[in-house]
Design a protein around this motif. Sequence first.
Motif, PDB file in Angstrom:
ATOM      1  N   PRO A 114       4.021  -1.616  -1.041  1.00  0.00           N
ATOM      2  CA  PRO A 114       4.623  -3.023  -1.263  1.00  0.00           C
ATOM      3  C   PRO A 114       4.231  -3.405  -2.696  1.00  0.00           C
ATOM      4  N   MET A 115       5.109  -4.216  -3.094  1.00  0.00           N
ATOM      5  CA  MET A 115       4.955  -4.942  -4.248  1.00  0.00           C
ATOM      6  C   MET A 115       3.818  -5.795  -4.337  1.00  0.00           C
ATOM      7  N   ASN A 116       3.650  -6.607  -3.013  1.00  0.00           N
ATOM      8  CA  ASN A 116       2.661  -7.427  -2.906  1.00  0.00           C
ATOM      9  C   ASN A 116       1.542  -6.974  -2.225  1.00  0.00           C
ATOM     10  N   ALA A 117       1.100  -5.582  -2.349  1.00  0.00           N
ATOM     11  CA  ALA A 117       0.053  -5.085  -1.954  1.00  0.00           C
ATOM     12  C   ALA A 117      -1.243  -5.608  -2.521  1.00  0.00           C
ATOM     13  N   ASP A 118      -2.060  -6.198  -2.072  1.00  0.00           N
ATOM     14  CA  ASP A 118      -3.450  -6.690  -2.435  1.00  0.00           C
ATOM     15  C   ASP A 118      -4.522  -5.821  -2.634  1.00  0.00           C
ATOM     16  N   ILE A 119      -4.629  -4.909  -3.732  1.00  0.00           N
ATOM     17  CA  ILE A 119      -5.450  -4.042  -4.058  1.00  0.00           C
ATOM     18  C   ILE A 119      -7.087  -4.490  -3.709  1.00  0.00           C
ATOM     19  N   ASP A 120      -7.566  -5.556  -4.296  1.00  0.00           N
ATOM     20  CA  ASP A 120      -8.785  -6.050  -4.377  1.00  0.00           C
ATOM     21  C   ASP A 120      -9.168  -6.260  -2.728  1.00  0.00           C
ATOM     22  N   GLU A 121      -8.256  -6.753  -2.083  1.00  0.00           N
ATOM     23  CA  GLU A 121      -8.463  -6.723  -0.400  1.00  0.00           C
ATOM     24  C   GLU A 121      -8.834  -5.577   0.062  1.00  0.00           C
ATOM     25  N   LEU A 122      -7.858  -4.405  -0.033  1.00  0.00           N
ATOM     26  CA  LEU A 122      -8.024  -3.208   0.419  1.00  0.00           C
ATOM     27  C   LEU A 122      -9.258  -2.496   0.286  1.00  0.00           C
ATOM     28  N   LYS A 123      -9.548  -2.850  -1.238  1.00  0.00           N
ATOM     29  CA  LYS A 123     -10.781  -2.004  -1.867  1.00  0.00           C
ATOM     30  C   LYS A 123     -11.949  -2.569  -0.995  1.00  0.00           C
ATOM     31  N   LYS A 124     -12.060  -3.980  -0.731  1.00  0.00           N
ATOM     32  CA  LYS A 124     -13.231  -4.568   0.080  1.00  0.00           C
ATOM     33  C   LYS A 124     -13.209  -4.304   1.501  1.00  0.00           C
ATOM     34  N   ASN A 125     -11.868  -4.030   2.075  1.00  0.00           N
ATOM     35  CA  ASN A 125     -11.683  -3.801   3.444  1.00  0.00           C
ATOM     36  C   ASN A 125     -10.678  -2.563   3.587  1.00  0.00           C
ATOM     37  N   PRO A 126     -11.285  -1.289   3.384  1.00  0.00           N
ATOM     38  CA  PRO A 126     -10.476  -0.119   3.368  1.00  0.00           C
ATOM     39  C   PRO A 126      -9.660   0.179   4.798  1.00  0.00           C
ATOM     40  N   GLU A 127     -10.443  -0.361   5.784  1.00  0.00           N
ATOM     41  CA  GLU A 127      -9.923  -0.124   7.020  1.00  0.00           C
ATOM     42  C   GLU A 127      -8.564  -0.623   7.465  1.00  0.00           C
ATOM     43  N   LEU A 128      -8.201  -1.817   6.773  1.00  0.00           N
ATOM     44  CA  LEU A 128      -7.066  -2.400   6.821  1.00  0.00           C
ATOM     45  C   LEU A 128      -5.925  -1.309   6.439  1.00  0.00           C
ATOM     46  N   THR A 129      -6.211  -0.007   5.539  1.00  0.00           N
ATOM     47  CA  THR A 129      -5.115   0.707   5.449  1.00  0.00           C
ATOM     48  C   THR A 129      -4.708   1.599   6.520  1.00  0.00           C
ATOM     49  N   HIS A 130      -5.691   1.501   7.773  1.00  0.00           N
ATOM     50  CA  HIS A 130      -5.496   2.455   8.890  1.00  0.00           C
ATOM     51  C   HIS A 130      -4.674   1.943  10.047  1.00  0.00           C
ATOM     52  N   VAL A 131      -5.018   0.769  10.291  1.00  0.00           N
ATOM     53  CA  VAL A 131      -4.420  -0.013  11.557  1.00  0.00           C
ATOM     54  C   VAL A 131      -4.015  -1.325  11.165  1.00  0.00           C
ATOM     55  N   GLY A 132      -2.765  -1.890  11.700  1.00  0.00           N
ATOM     56  CA  GLY A 132      -2.496  -2.969  11.680  1.00  0.00           C
ATOM     57  C   GLY A 132      -1.337  -3.201  10.280  1.00  0.00           C
ATOM     58  N   PRO A 133      -0.768  -4.336  10.444  1.00  0.00           N
ATOM     59  CA  PRO A 133       0.504  -4.746   9.525  1.00  0.00           C
ATOM     60  C   PRO A 133       0.124  -4.365   8.099  1.00  0.00           C
ATOM     61  N   LYS A 134      -1.168  -4.719   7.485  1.00  0.00           N
ATOM     62  CA  LYS A 134      -1.159  -4.275   6.016  1.00  0.00           C
ATOM     63  C   LYS A 134      -1.417  -2.861   5.682  1.00  0.00           C
ATOM     64  N   ALA A 135      -1.379  -1.905   6.772  1.00  0.00           N
ATOM     65  CA  ALA A 135      -1.493  -0.381   6.475  1.00  0.00           C
ATOM     66  C   ALA A 135      -0.242   0.208   6.097  1.00  0.00           C
ATOM     67  N   SER A 136       1.010  -0.724   6.512  1.00  0.00           N
ATOM     68  CA  SER A 136       2.362  -0.106   6.102  1.00  0.00           C
ATOM     69  C   SER A 136       3.038  -0.149   4.723  1.00  0.00           C
ATOM     70  N   GLY A 137       3.786   1.019   4.440  1.00  0.00           N
ATOM     71  CA  GLY A 137       4.280   0.874   3.253  1.00  0.00           C
ATOM     72  C   GLY A 137       5.846   0.735   3.414  1.00  0.00           C
ATOM     73  N   THR A 138       6.666   0.450   2.525  1.00  0.00           N
ATOM     74  CA  THR A 138       8.097   0.326   2.815  1.00  0.00           C
ATOM     75  C   THR A 138       8.698   1.739   3.204  1.00  0.00           C
ATOM     76  N   PRO A 139       9.298   1.759   4.422  1.00  0.00           N
ATOM     77  CA  PRO A 139       9.589   3.019   5.078  1.00  0.00           C
ATOM     78  C   PRO A 139      11.069   3.499   4.359  1.00  0.00           C
ATOM     79  N   GLY A 140      11.151   4.950   4.335  1.00  0.00           N
ATOM     80  CA  GLY A 140      12.193   5.653   3.676  1.00  0.00           C
ATOM     81  C   GLY A 140      13.033   6.610   4.650  1.00  0.00           C
ATOM     82  N   THR A 141      12.863   6.406   5.763  1.00  0.00           N
ATOM     83  CA  THR A 141      13.515   7.486   6.575  1.00  0.00           C
ATOM     84  C   THR A 141      14.855   7.461   6.659  1.00  0.00           C
ATOM     85  N   LEU A 142      15.454   6.244   6.984  1.00  0.00           N
ATOM     86  CA  LEU A 142      16.976   6.104   7.041  1.00  0.00           C
ATOM     87  C   LEU A 142      17.587   6.235   5.642  1.00  0.00           C
TER      88      LEU A 142
END
Length: 587
Positions: A224-252
């Motif tokens: 996502p364009m609003n992805a907070d790189i600094d936040e994820l760098k401090k808390n990498p576990e956020l990329t595994h579980v929870g709403p901040k782990a999701s990217g913009t879907p492309g299946t459809l």
Amino acid sequence: MWKSIHRHLCQRSETRETTERRNEGCRLFDVPWIIILVQFIVILALVLGLIAFFLTRSESSSTTSEYSTRTYQNFELQTISPSSSPLTFRRRFKTSTESPEGVDFNFSKDLDPVVVPVVPAEIITTTSTTKSHQSTILESVNSVEVFENDENLRAAVFTSSAECSAIGKSILVRGGNAVEAAIAASFCLMGAMPNKASLGGGLMMTVKTKNGNATTIIARETAPMNADIDELKKNPELTHVGPKASGTPGTLNGLYRAFQKFSSNRVQWKHLVLPTIQQCNKGFKLSEDLKKRSSAPALAQFFKANVQKDKILCTSLSTLLTDIADYESPLDAFYHGETAQKLAKELGGYMTASDLEDYESDMSSAICSEIDVDTKVCGPGSPSSFAVLANTYLATKNMSNLAKVNDVLRSSMGLISKIADPMFVKSSKKYTEELAKTSKRSSSEAKNLAVNFKEDGSTEVFVIDENNMTVSVLLSLGDDFGSLIYSSSGFFWNNKLRYFDVKNENVPLSLQPGKVPTSLLSPIVVVKNNSVFAVSGGSDLLGLVHLLRDITHRNYDASKVAPSLFVQNSGITLKSPSNNKYSITGY
């Protein structure tokens, strides 16, 4: 006097007659101009109408189709004229004069001189190959059975769900092609296997037409364009579980672009979606995989709401799929308007409605690598790791010791760190194209990866139709059940942000807004003598290497071979390790 009066009256009469004749002549003279004026107005209106029509058509996100309908075995077939030129790169940058910010890397120096000599295939005799194959299998494999169906199929569909394979087959029976059958089966898997296939996930696809080149569609999630790189760098576990782990879907988006590009013009889009809607209301058989996860506390609410006895229902998903089936532009039912706003708000992560509106998949020619005489394997370029697969096979094709083959593959995993979204790492495109066609090895293979690229939340669809059109589709959520966030619209959200290197900046795998993460997924098609010979794919590179060794008659480990459809003697056969249960159907 009477004569003068008579003369005067005669003159007035003549004057009146002359005036009437003159007026009549004028009226007659005016009539053609009126007709010409009317004709001009009509023509002008037609011209303006045509201009407005073409302007509206060019601005529309999908092509308006003219249909001619006929009924075939209770299935309505329609002639469609889909767009022949889908977007080839993400819309976000189509209207921008600036390229996305990124670091360019030069990887050409990593391709060192050849380490493994390539021996001509003719030198390896059939006898020695067979002996080596048997001895290796006996030494290192407990189970070597390979399932092969007895039917001589002319067209076949392969998935991990019997219901979804049957839905794909129904599209082939009713005149659809392999791409359309794969699309229908993919929608079905969203209901049957919600932990692996989802509208909230992504896909990769390789398509080979009978007489055409191989094409790939990469509809992976984007950061996502609003992805907070600094936040994820401090808390990498956020990329595994929870709403901040999701990217913009492309299946459809990927499925619809495939339909636009490869439609047979015999099946409507909605008829690829309707079978899943109907099956959702009936319920899918609960798979053993889902049964094992039913006791997980994080998934308790999902199973309670959607599972009845041995059936899994998907009524919420069917509601959304109904809109996707009925909309003139199916993408509007998910990526635009109120639905997009609702999805973004409900997720509550970095993704916004603007991310959904801007999403676009990538379509390009596949990379093809010669693996044997008149035999080549085709798959996607970056950010797929197909190039690592092809390179590893070429580097080990003449090794007889399978333990060494496995060691080479493990050392090759470091090459993945140099493969990234080519829109951000421009040199990655050239690097993967060169890597896939050589047995050269990098001097820095053994480096540790900062990312665990394992994708347990993925599943496959393989289809071959009567005209030899062949499709490999790999659907993925990332980890099993993705981010564990379940939408009220009936699907799980992905956790693809975990496939970025959030700890390091200015490296190919680093996280950047709008970027597609690198993936092990490799949908492949093997072509022999210009005809499709096999179709397979997955994230298990070891299994795919052994599959290529099987195809080229080298010793291989049958217990590790990736599932695949083979075309032999004009019949289609499924090959798969016996300890796995897969569903193939066809006619």
